[in-house]
Design an enzyme around this catalytic site. Structure first.
Site: not given
Length: 468
Positions: A347, A157, A349
């Site tokens: 993000d 990430c 993720h």
């Protein structure tokens, strides 16, 4: 909760489910082993077991990181929204909900042209946000050298956040800060055709495989990360990613002439040495290379020190700013704006299948996010890296002249001596010994390099999600 389709993710249950899943995979494959099999059969069974485990764990990652959700992010109707130097305000739009205006595909916008519903303010924000290049977890890409990884789910990430920051710098460099991407809009003229070519070229540079045509790929970043003591699958902190971005751009410039007019400078110990920047960017005949400036900082000890909050948000109002990589502990995010005391972010993720960006007219949809998300600044990890882009020498000199007032927290004692970062007119080599990069990275990023089950990369923000 709003109805039967709403739920809150319990990360401890998620972790327990994952552990049980892995155990069941191993047990179910092993218990079918035939008795009295010879060595060859045993080897074949082990090979089959490995393939089954790999495939099923890939499926599990799809569940864990790849579900389709819509996050109900609310925005204030009264406060301005800042996005990398641009300000958008609800009051510039017709009466209506800002929340609905930032959700693409909602009932409010489904059957009417956007221009007839929302004014320049909110529509401008949405267009700006969607145009940011979004890098996420990917699965089923070619195996990384020296490993068995075909996905970066669960560990990549921070590298993806670094890619997003670098991509924003490249967009500013090749397309300009005012460039906007409009989904599904046909190309109508030569300018739009050229912009589409640059857009796709930038994304191709980040393609998920080891290739000279994708010099900024996660494969290349992991390979160069070995010089920082990292192996495939290891966690990275913001400072280590900053040095990795510098290394990957230096390597890319050797094979790609497009990077000849661009340099990356990483501040040492939160100090920008101005003489070193001039040495790096100055060219013969008074020409100047454009500059990506990365400043790793630590804004607190174990937790984010709130006195730095106004400084951090003020930096996001600067035209030079290309964002901040950081996040919550073990959960990297790419911050690109704010409203009040909440940071707007992209993000990484979200696990998506690898896109073959070397095919003509590959799909761009998965490289752009349609749903803005926000996080309370108080949740932020103190370790982060602030990025800036300067197209010209004048831009950099303007930054040097104005930045000091942004760095020192207001409302503290006059002898407060801890700005976010500092500037020094000299050279790093003449002021001090060159710091040990690996030492400084690991000593200041313990929160990132020591993951644990309770606060892991799989954490989902404790806000409401709705299944689509």
């Amino acid at each position: 909760m709003n109805g039967s389709n709403s739920f809150v993710v319990n990360t401890s249950d998620l972790q327990a489910t994952e552990n049980g899943f892995k155990q069941n995979v191993a047990m179910n494959v092993t218990k079918n082993k035939p008795t009295g099999s010879n060595t060859r059969d045993g080897e074949d069974l082990q090979d089959l077991k490995g393939k089954v485990e790999s495939r099923l764990l890939s499926m599990w990652n799809n569940v864990k990181f790849g579900w389709t959700v819509k996050l109900k992010t609310s925005f204030s109707k009264e406060s301005p929204v800042w996005l990398l130097g641009r300000c958008y305000h609800r009051k510039l739009s017709p009466t209506g909900s800002l929340e609905s205006s930032t959700e693409v595909g909602t009932e409010a916008t489904a059957h009417h042209p956007i221009e007839q519903i929302y004014g320049e303010g909110i529509e401008g924000f949405k267009s700006d946000f969607i145009s940011k290049i979004w890098m996420t977890y990917r699965r089923e890409f070619p195996i990384m050298a020296g490993s068995t990884f075909t996905t970066d789910c669960g560990w990549g990430c921070m590298l993806r956040s670094g890619q997003m920051l670098l991509a924003q710098a490249l967009v500013c460099h090749f397309l300009g800060r005012s460039w906007r991407w409009t989904p599904d809009k046909p190309i109508q003229n030569a300018r739009e055709f050229q912009e589409d070519c640059f857009h796709r070229m930038i994304i191709k540079w980040f393609g998920d495989k080891s290739s000279v045509n994708s010099p900024l790929s996660i494969h290349q970043m992991v390979s160069l990360g070995e010089a920082l003591g990292k192996k495939p699958g290891d966690w990275y902190g913001p400072a280590s990613v900053a040095h990795c971005l510098k290394a990957v751009m230096a390597a890319a410039s050797k094979e790609n002439y497009e990077f000849d007019s661009l340099e990356v400078y990483v501040a040492q110990d939160s100090t920008i040495y101005i003489k070193d920047v001039y040495t790096l960017c100055n060219l013969p005949h008074s020409s100047w290379k454009s500059l990506i400036l990365l400043v790793p900082v630590k804004l607190g000890t174990d937790k984010f020190n709130p006195i730095y909050g106004p400084c951090l948000t003020s930096l996001l109002t600067l035209d030079f700013c290309i964002g901040i990589i950081g996040g919550r502990p073990k959960h990297s995010l790419y911050f690109i704006g704010y409203q009040d005391d909440r940071l707007i972010h992209l993000d990484p993720h979200y696990c998506q299948e690898m896109v073959d960006v070397w095919q003509p007219n590959f799909s761009l949809q998965s490289f752009h996010c349609r749903s803005p998300r926000k996080m309370a600044m108080s949740k932020m990890d103190p370790s982060c890296c602030i990025g800036f882009y300067f197209a010209t020498q004048h831009d950099f000199e303007t930054f040097v002249n104005v930045i000091q007032s942004f760095l020192i927290p207001q409302g503290v004692s006059a002898n407060f001596d801890y700005p976010i970062f500092t500037l020094n007119n000299g050279s790093c080599s003449s002021v001090m010994n060159t710091p040990n990069i690996r030492y400084s990275i690991f000593e200041t990023e313990q929160n990132w390099v020591t993951p644990n089950i309770q606060d892991s990369d799989t954490d989902i923000e404790s806000e409401e999600f709705v299944l689509v």
